[in-house]
Motif scaffolding. Structure first.
Motif, PDB file in Angstrom:
ATOM      1  N   LEU A   1       0.812  -1.207   0.000  1.00 16.83           N
ATOM      2  CA  LEU A   1       0.000   0.000   0.000  1.00 16.83           C
ATOM      3  C   LEU A   1       0.850   1.264   0.000  1.00 16.83           C
ATOM      4  O   LEU A   1       0.348   2.360   0.140  1.00 16.83           O
TER       5      LEU A   1
ATOM      6  N   GLY B   1       0.599   7.044  -6.440  1.00 12.67           N
ATOM      7  CA  GLY B   1      -0.358   6.425  -7.347  1.00 12.67           C
ATOM      8  C   GLY B   1       0.250   5.537  -8.429  1.00 12.67           C
ATOM      9  O   GLY B   1       0.023   4.335  -8.445  1.00 12.67           O
ATOM     10  N   PRO B   2       1.062   6.115  -9.307  1.00 14.44           N
ATOM     11  CA  PRO B   2       1.579   5.327 -10.429  1.00 14.44           C
ATOM     12  C   PRO B   2       2.391   4.119  -9.981  1.00 14.44           C
ATOM     13  O   PRO B   2       2.276   3.038 -10.573  1.00 14.44           O
TER      14      PRO B   2
ATOM     15  N   ARG C   1       2.064   2.407  -7.233  1.00 16.43           N
ATOM     16  CA  ARG C   1       1.163   1.383  -6.721  1.00 16.43           C
ATOM     17  C   ARG C   1       0.377   0.741  -7.859  1.00 16.43           C
ATOM     18  O   ARG C   1       0.139  -0.458  -7.884  1.00 16.43           O
ATOM     19  N   MET C   2       0.017   1.566  -8.815  1.00 15.61           N
ATOM     20  CA  MET C   2      -0.752   1.044  -9.945  1.00 15.61           C
ATOM     21  C   MET C   2       0.047  -0.031 -10.663  1.00 15.61           C
ATOM     22  O   MET C   2      -0.448  -1.108 -10.980  1.00 15.61           O
ATOM     23  N   GLU C   3       1.316   0.275 -10.865  1.00 15.88           N
ATOM     24  CA  GLU C   3       2.147  -0.669 -11.588  1.00 15.88           C
ATOM     25  C   GLU C   3       2.343  -1.954 -10.780  1.00 15.88           C
ATOM     26  O   GLU C   3       2.242  -3.058 -11.301  1.00 15.88           O
TER      27      GLU C   3
ATOM     28  N   TRP D   1       0.373  -3.223  -8.489  1.00 18.47           N
ATOM     29  CA  TRP D   1      -0.827  -4.055  -8.468  1.00 18.47           C
ATOM     30  C   TRP D   1      -1.151  -4.646  -9.836  1.00 18.47           C
ATOM     31  O   TRP D   1      -1.597  -5.783  -9.935  1.00 18.47           O
ATOM     32  N   ALA D   2      -0.908  -3.872 -10.873  1.00 14.89           N
ATOM     33  CA  ALA D   2      -1.177  -4.406 -12.208  1.00 14.89           C
ATOM     34  C   ALA D   2      -0.316  -5.640 -12.447  1.00 14.89           C
ATOM     35  O   ALA D   2      -0.777  -6.651 -12.976  1.00 14.89           O
TER      36      ALA D   2
ATOM     37  N   LEU E   1      -1.655  -8.584 -10.181  1.00 17.85           N
ATOM     38  CA  LEU E   1      -2.940  -9.151 -10.578  1.00 17.85           C
ATOM     39  C   LEU E   1      -2.882  -9.837 -11.947  1.00 17.85           C
ATOM     40  O   LEU E   1      -3.708 -10.680 -12.267  1.00 17.85           O
ATOM     41  N   LYS E   2      -1.876  -9.471 -12.714  1.00 21.21           N
ATOM     42  CA  LYS E   2      -1.708 -10.104 -14.021  1.00 21.21           C
ATOM     43  C   LYS E   2      -1.460 -11.612 -13.899  1.00 21.21           C
ATOM     44  O   LYS E   2      -1.691 -12.366 -14.823  1.00 21.21           O
TER      45      LYS E   2
ATOM     46  N   VAL F   1      -8.219  -7.665 -15.564  1.00 21.63           N
ATOM     47  CA  VAL F   1      -7.687  -7.343 -14.250  1.00 21.63           C
ATOM     48  C   VAL F   1      -8.597  -6.435 -13.432  1.00 21.63           C
ATOM     49  O   VAL F   1      -8.968  -6.739 -12.306  1.00 21.63           O
ATOM     50  N   LEU F   2      -8.953  -5.309 -14.032  1.00 21.45           N
ATOM     51  CA  LEU F   2      -9.728  -4.354 -13.244  1.00 21.45           C
ATOM     52  C   LEU F   2     -11.109  -4.862 -12.886  1.00 21.45           C
ATOM     53  O   LEU F   2     -11.494  -4.876 -11.728  1.00 21.45           O
TER      54      LEU F   2
END
Ligand code: SF4
Ligand code: SF4
Lengths: 134, 283
Positions: free
Chosen positions: B143, B147-148, B150-152, B154-155, B158-159, B196-197
Motif C-alpha cells: 500500500l 499512485g503510479p 502502486r498502480m504498476e 498491483w497491475a 494481478l496479471k 484485471v480491473l
C-alpha cells in the motif's frame, strides 16, 4: 482523455442540458449517461468504466436532502466514497472518481464542475499500467 | 484445549443442543477433513488443527438438511464473524446455529495477520493479542508509494491471476447466485488472465463491508496474490468513518446500507437542510 459522466435525470442532467443550451464551451472528451438516480450507479459500473479505459468518471446527483427518492443519494455517496478507498489502494486514485451532489443542477455550475474535473485529470498520471495489462 | 473442545461437543450432542457438530475429523490414514459428528462416541476423532474455515460449509449443510436441524460449529474468530455476517444477510437461520468458539494461537494469528484471533463467544483456549495488519512489512509495502507506483505494482501482481475463481469460492461470505464475475456484462468471460480491473475490483468491492479478514481468499490463491491487502484498506475506512467492523455486532447492519442521517460518517458535517423533507413529515 475520456470522461464518463453519470448524471441523474433530475439534477445533473438538467445541468448538462442547461450548459448545452447556453452554449458554454466545454472540453469535448466527455460523454453523459442519464440515470434515474445517482444511487442507481453501482460501484461496479464505475469499475467497469475504468476497465474500459476511462480516465475519469463523474457521478452527479441532487442535493443531499433534495433527492427525488428520499435518501437514495446518501447511499450512493457512501458506496462511492468506499470505492474511492479501493481505487486509492490500487493506485488508480480516488480522485479519478468525482462525486458531486447538488452543484450540477445549473448550467454554469455544471460546466464549472466538468472543467475543473478535466483540469485535475490532466495533471494525473496515465493509467497505462492498467490498460496495458488488459 | 482439544480435550475441552471434545467435551463441549459431547455435551452439545448429549443434551441435544444441536443435532450435529461440524468440525474437523482425523480419519483413516490420518487424513483430516470436515465432518459432522452426530453421536458423542464419534467425537473422539475430532481435531482442531489446521485452520479450516467452516462457515460456508455450515451454510450449505443447514440449507440442505431437514427443517429444524440444528448445527453446532467449531469456530475460530474469523469463522464466527463470517457466520454472523451470513446470519445478518439471511443466509443462515440464527436459531439453528450453535457455535463452539476456540481461540487461535499466536503463531496462527501471525500467519493470518489477524487482528482478532478469537471469537466473541470463547469456549476454549485463551485469547491471544491480535496483529495489526498495517504494521506488517508486506502489507505496508503493497500500500506504499504514490499512485503510479502502486498502480504498476498491483497491475503486475494481478496479471498473474489464472481466473480459477478460488478467491470467490473460498470466501465464506461470497455467496450470491448468480455471480457477476460469471456475467459477460461485467467481466469478459473466456479470457485468461482475467480482465484485471473488472474481475478483481468488482470482487473486492462486493466484499468491502462484509469481509471479515479471514484470509481464505489469499490462502486459496494458487498464484499468491495478496488479495487481503485490498480488503484491509476498505475495512480500515469503514472502521475509521463509521466505527464499523464486519461480523462483530449481529444487530448492526453495514453502514453503507443506510442514509447519512441514520448512520452518519464521523467527521463529516451534514448541512442542516439534509432530510428537511422527513422532518416535515414527522411534525
Ligand atoms: S479475507 Fe477474503 S475470503 Fe475472507 S472474508 Fe475477506 S474477502 Fe472473503
Ligand atoms: S484465487 Fe487467485 S488466481 Fe484464482 S481467481 Fe482469485 S486471484 Fe485469480
Amino acid at each position: 482523455m475520456k470522461i464518463l459522466i453519470f448524471a441523474c435525470k433530475w439534477c445533473g442532467l438538467i445541468g448538462a442540458d442547461g450548459a448545452g443550451k447556453k452554449r458554454i464551451q466545454l472540453p469535448p472528451e466527455f460523454r453523459v449517461i442519464a440515470v434515474e438516480c445517482a444511487a442507481l450507479v453501482e460501484p461496479d459500473a464505475v469499475i467497469r468504466a475504468f476497465a474500459s479505459g476511462m480516465t475519469g468518471v463523474a457521478v452527479l446527483g441532487c442535493h443531499l436532502g433534495g433527492c427525488r427518492f428520499n435518501d437514495a443519494n446518501h447511499a450512493a455517496i457512501k458506496r462511492l466514497e468506499l470505492l474511492k478507498t479501493l481505487l486509492d489502494a490500487t493506485g488508480i486514485g480516488g480522485k479519478r472518481l468525482l462525486i458531486s451532489f447538488g452543484t450540477a443542477h445549473e448550467g454554469y455550475q455544471y460546466a464549472e464542475v466538468v472543467k475543473t474535473f478535466f483540469e485535475e485529470l490532466k495533471t494525473m498520471p496515465s493509467t497505462v499500467a492498467w490498460t496495458a495489462s488488459l | 484445549m482439544l480435550e475441552k473442545v471434545k467435551e463441549i461437543a459431547r455435551t452439545v450432542l448429549a443434551e441435544k443442543q444441536a443435532d450435529g457438530v461440524l468440525g474437523l475429523m482425523k480419519g483413516q490414514w490420518d487424513i483430516i477433513q470436515p465432518h459432522i459428528f452426530e453421536s458423542p462416541v464419534e467425537v473422539d476423532a475430532l481435531v482442531i488443527e489446521p485452520k479450516w474455515l467452516l462457515a460456508k460449509m455450515a451454510m450449505t449443510v443447514l440449507r440442505s438438511s431437514r427443517e429444524g436441524y440444528r448445527l453446532a460449529v467449531v469456530v475460530r474468530g474469523c469463522d464466527e464473524r463470517a457466520l454472523t455476517e451470513l446470519v445478518k444477510r439471511n443466509q443462515i437461520e440464527k436459531e439453528r446455529l450453535v457455535t463452539i468458539g476456540i481461540a487461535c494461537t499466536a503463531e496462527q494469528a501471525q500467519a493470518c495477520i489477524c487482528d482478532r484471533p478469537y471469537p466473541q463467544k470463547l469456549d476454549c483456549g485463551d485469547a491471544v493479542a491480535g496483529v495489526d495488519p498495517f504494521s506488517i512489512e508486506s502489507v505496508k509495502e503493497l500500500l506504499a508509494g504514490d499512485g503510479p507506483a502502486r498502480m504498476e505494482k498491483w497491475a503486475n501482481i494481478l496479471k498473474r491471476c489464472i481466473k480459477c475463481y478460488g478467491c470467490r469460492n473460498s470466501c465464506p461470505i461470497c455467496v450470491c447466485v448468480p455471480c457477476k464475475l460469471e456475467d459477460q456484462v461485467w467481466v469478459e468471460t473466456g479470457v485468461i488472465p482475467a480482465e484485471v480491473l473488472s474481475y478483481h475490483l468488482i470482487r473486492a468491492f462486493h466484499l468491502s463491508d462484509t469481509c471479515v479478514a479471514c484470509g481464505a481468499c489469499q490462502e486459496a490463491c494458487p498464484v499468491n496474490i495478496p488479495l487481503m491487502a485490498l480488503q484491509l484498506s476498505m475495512r480500515e475506512m469503514l472502521r475509521e468513518t463509521y466505527g464499523y467492523d464486519a461480523g462483530l455486532d449481529p444487530e448492526r447492519n453495514s453502514p453503507i446500507l443506510y442514509d447519512l442521517c441514520k448512520e452518519p460518517a464521523a467527521g463529516q458535517a451534514l448541512p442542516d437542510w439534509v432530510n428537511s423533507l422527513r422532518k416535515d413529515d414527522e411534525s
